[in-house]
Design an enzyme around this catalytic site. Sequence first.
Site, short mmCIF file in Angstrom:
data_model
loop_
_atom_site.label_atom_id
_atom_site.label_comp_id
_atom_site.label_asym_id
_atom_site.label_seq_id
_atom_site.Cartn_x
_atom_site.Cartn_y
_atom_site.Cartn_z
N PRO A 170 94.42 19.25 -39.43
CG PRO A 170 92.24 18.50 -38.56
CD PRO A 170 92.93 19.53 -39.57
CD GLU A 171 99.42 16.47 -40.61
OE1 GLU A 171 100.43 15.71 -40.31
OE2 GLU A 171 99.41 17.01 -41.71
CE LYS A 229 96.46 12.01 -39.67
NZ LYS A 229 96.34 12.05 -41.20
CG HIS A 281 81.04 26.43 -42.49
ND1 HIS A 281 80.41 26.12 -43.36
CD2 HIS A 281 81.94 27.37 -42.82
CE1 HIS A 281 80.61 26.94 -44.46
NE2 HIS A 281 81.72 27.68 -44.01
NE ARG A 321 88.05 21.35 -47.86
CZ ARG A 321 89.40 21.15 -48.11
NH1 ARG A 321 90.32 22.01 -47.30
NH2 ARG A 321 89.72 20.52 -49.01
NE ARG A 341 102.36 -1.95 -44.24
CZ ARG A 341 101.35 -1.47 -44.09
NH1 ARG A 341 100.97 -0.54 -44.77
NH2 ARG A 341 100.47 -1.69 -42.84
NE ARG A 394 97.36 13.40 -50.55
CZ ARG A 394 96.36 12.76 -49.77
NH1 ARG A 394 96.63 12.83 -48.55
NH2 ARG A 394 95.36 12.07 -50.08
#
Length: 308
Positions: A2-3, A61, A100, A120, A181, A291
């Site tokens: 989910p984003e 989110k 779950h 999870r 940054r 990832r």
Amino acid sequence: MPELPEVEVVRRGVARWVVGRTVREVDFLHPRVTRRHLAGPQDAVARTRGLVVADAVRRGKYLWLPLATAGGDADEALVVHLGMSGQLLVERADAPAEKHLRALWRFTDGGEDLRFVDQRTFGGIAVVPLVATPDGGPGGLGESPDAAWAHRLPVPVAHIARDPLDPAFDDAAFARRLRERSTGLKRALLDQSLVSGVGNIYADEALWRARLHYARPTRSTTRAQADAVLAGLREVMTAALAAGGTSFDSLYVNVNGASGYFDRSLAVYGQGGRPCPRCGTPVRRDAFMNRSSFSCPRCQPVPRSAHW
DNA sequence: CGCATATCCTGACCGC
DNA sequence: TGCGGTCAGGATATGC
């Protein structure tokens, strides 16, 4: 995973089926679900019971439900983060428990329950104060932008930036902060304190649309490049929302609502080796930040000064 | 302090 | 058929 678009679909479902109802009882069925509620699950129950779900609000989110007293205002909110695998479901009380199932809310009207299911256990629930924050204005996208609670944020959300679909998102400030940054472009997109709601999938899709490599240094990003990234994010998120938004009319609030979009419309994410939809070059998969990162080697060439 | 990485977790999948 | 290894990644604790 989910984003922003998936969480927004869930938010709309909660707004449709839960807002306005009074919580009668809460059950927490797994210790990890309340790990961010430091006072423990019993305290979270006590802070919820008897209150009215006043709204369903989202930023990035994070999803939260301001909890109002009979008087009408809300000082605290039930904060939900879906993590990797979380779902909110609205179901009849006699529906069998999911494998779950982690949390369950019952309401005084005796109608359907709200359930939090999370395989999870990266997701979580907390009941926390709403606080005023420096960025002011409405807290995020909700049903009642003028309500008192819409001008404050739950404590765990206070450090989260506005998301690209927030009408008050400041594009110029984003471009400026990006240049301050010293990191790579995708790392910056995944930093929720710079721009929120972006995860691995939408970061890769937006960078492909902007024709920019994920390791391009933020320090030298031009305003036009920053704008292209934001346009890419808005494009892919809006499309995913349109695809996922078709199912929330049912009595089932499900994070998988946007899955039909994934099946048909992802240009690069998860498409390693398949042709780039724009130029036909095989999509590249790189290991990145523990990832995967997917990109087109031709449309998104590696800059000389890549910041891995 | 800024930035990068390790960690949490479970089930699907793969090769043997 | 089982078994060990790998992969998936959001947010945060930690380490440099």
